[in-house]
Design an enzyme around this catalytic site. Structure first.
Site, mmCIF file in Angstrom:
data_model
loop_
_atom_site.group_PDB
_atom_site.id
_atom_site.type_symbol
_atom_site.label_atom_id
_atom_site.label_comp_id
_atom_site.label_asym_id
_atom_site.label_seq_id
_atom_site.Cartn_x
_atom_site.Cartn_y
_atom_site.Cartn_z
ATOM 1 N N LYS A 21 0.814 -1.160 0.074
ATOM 2 C CA LYS A 21 -0.065 0.133 0.012
ATOM 3 C C LYS A 21 0.917 1.267 0.003
ATOM 4 O O LYS A 21 1.859 1.290 0.764
ATOM 5 C CB LYS A 21 -0.882 -0.082 1.250
ATOM 6 N N SER A 25 -9.367 1.692 2.856
ATOM 7 C CA SER A 25 -8.631 2.393 2.112
ATOM 8 C C SER A 25 -7.837 1.611 1.237
ATOM 9 O O SER A 25 -6.994 2.041 0.422
ATOM 10 C CB SER A 25 -8.040 3.580 2.954
ATOM 11 N N SER A 36 -9.938 -0.980 7.144
ATOM 12 C CA SER A 36 -9.419 -0.680 5.735
ATOM 13 C C SER A 36 -8.802 -1.793 4.903
ATOM 14 O O SER A 36 -8.079 -1.624 3.851
ATOM 15 C CB SER A 36 -8.471 0.457 5.832
#
Length: 484
Positions: free
Chosen positions: A76, A151, A175
């Site tokens: 990420k 996210s 997330s």
């Protein structure tokens, strides 16, 4: 070429000389190019990944490779990797090159994983649909009109669309689990403090936790085994001994499982998700597990407490982005005060600004006791109630999300609707317990459905072993309409 579903499968092919790591990496490069429209990657590390793959292949040939040799993994875009950009998908950090690597990255490389690129995410991990990214929304591979979840949406889609074998995300309030659920992947959020946060760009420090998104439970287990454990750089990391999670998957002892009754009775819960979870519960019973419905009467307090606390921490953590130290700087400001204002106004997106403002408000004089301190008290009550429940049960079941993936643009202008979508995931985040999202097949529109399992602190082994047995069971295909 067919999709590779596990590290074990890849390693077997490499051992049989039917595949080499550079060939595997080239396959993923082509997959990424073919699926560029999904917008999962902010950057692909063509050069460094190729160099690493070549080096690891030499180790494999020499018989000296680490446990993750053959693992091609994405990270990420809020996890630091030395000499590579990290932007948290924000204009504020556009072009920023990290001078060091996060502990999780160092541990991946030390066991010979190959890091293929940085994955799109909501800006500073603030969002539940991956629509707040400076680089644009990530699209769900099951339906390009649907969100990927957030996210860690890029991480989930990268695994879903076979752009890499696995991915790292971060989970503050769901997330990792929510995008995994929207994309039909396995999303694991470990116990708070199980994995080091050193080198992860902070959103809410008492909630943030690195997690994994994979296609197999075995990959989640081996990754956790490698990533977990004490770290001198992070004082919040537990010194608990790290179990052999992969070997522990063989443990199929019956469990006592609680189902949070109110979560399945919620008016917001999609009918397909409810019916599929009920089928899964019956499957668990048929496997010898004891399942009981238990009341949890604090459900309405979860989202308000979570957002008061996380926005307060975000307000503090993001104060460092001021146009002076690093990050975006307005070049036309004529005073220091104007420099601060213009740099932050230009560098942050609307959702990040909203959360900073809310967090600053709840921490301000006159409101601290009414909001922040009260939310801390509620958090304590929620934790005590969950600990009491988990003293009698090994695991807890709930949905991951109220609905399957929704349309891109459908909810982005209604923050309240977006925040309430976290109602089932923030419980594990507020209490710091581990949780996993496991796929239960698709609805009639082809959209993935999922179920959440939670365990007591440092109970990841129970989560992994039950998930592995459940997804490997022969009767699951019939009960959930999915070939696992």
């Amino acid at each position: 070429m067919k999709k590779y579903n596990s590290l074990k499968e890849v390693q077997a092919l490499i051992e049989q000389k039917m595949l080499s790591l550079p060939e595997l990496l080239d396959y993923y490069f082509k997959q990424i190019e073919k699926n560029e429209h999904l917008n999962a990657f902010n950057e692909v590390f063509f050069y460094s990944a190729a160099q690493q793959a070549k080096l690891v292949q030499e180790k494999i040939t020499a018989g000296t490779a680490g446990r993750l040799a053959g693992m091609v993994i994405g990270i990420k875009d809020n996890i630091c990797y030395k000499d590579h950009q990290v932007t948290a998908s924000s204009k504020m950090l556009e072009g920023f090159v990290s001078p060091y690597s996060a502990t999780v990255v160092e541990r991946l490389i030390s066991e010979d994983a190959v890091i293929i690129g940085r994955l799109n995410c909501d800006e500073f991990a603030m969002g539940g649909s991956n629509e707040t990214s400076y680089y644009g929304a990530v699209k769900n591979a099951a339906d390009h009109t649907k969100v990927a979840g957030g996210s860690s949406g890029g991480s989930a889609v990268a695994v879903q669309a076979d752009l890499c074998l696995s991915a790292l995300g971060t989970d503050t309030g769901g997330s990792v689990r929510q995008p995994a659920a929207f994309c039909g992947c396995i999303g694991l959020k470990p116990t708070y403090g199980r994995i080091s946060r050193y080198g992860v760009i902070a959103y809410a420090s008492s909630f943030d936790q690195v997690g994994t998104i994979t296609s197999s439970v075995s990959d989640a287990a081996i990754l956790l085994e490698v990533l977990a454990g004490a770290d001198d750089h992070d004082s919040t990391v537990s010194k608990h001994v790290v179990p052999a999670y992969l070997d522990g998957l063989k443990n199929t002892a019956p469990k006592r499982i609680a189902v949070l009754k109110e979560t399945l009775e919620s008016d917001a819960l999609d009918t397909d998700i409810k019916e599929t979870i009920l089928k899964a519960i019956e499957a668990l019973k048929s496997q010898g597990h004891t399942v009981e419905y238990v009341s949890f009467d604090l459900l309405d307090y979860l989202v308000p407490a979570y957002y008061v606390l996380t926005t307060a921490e975000a307000s503090s953590n993001l104060s460092r982005y001021d146009g002076v130290h690093y990050g975006h700087r307005n070049l036309e400001a004529v005073s220091l005060n104007e420099l601060y204002k213009q740099s932050r106004a230009e560098g942050f997106g609307e959702e990040v600004k909203r959360r900073i403002l809310l967090g600053t408000f709840v921490l301000s004089a006159g409101y601290y006791d009414a909001y922040y301190q009260k939310a801390q008290q509620v958090r304590r009550l929620i934790r005590e109630k969950m600990e009491e429940m988990l003293s009698s049960f090994d695991l807890v079941i709930s949905p991951v999300t109220p609905t399957p993936a929704f349309n891109i643009g459908e909810n982005i202008d209604d923050p309240l609707v977006m925040y309430m979508a976290d109602i089932f995931t923030v419980l594990a985040s507020l209490t710091g317990i581990p949780a996993i999202a496991i796929p239960l097949g698709n609805n009639n529109n082809g959209l993935p459905l999922s179920m959440q399992l939670m365990a007591r602190h440092f109970g990841e082994q129970d989560l992994l072993s039950l998930s592995h047995a459940f997804l490997s069971s022969k009767n699951i295909e019939q009960l959930t309409n999915q070939a696992n």
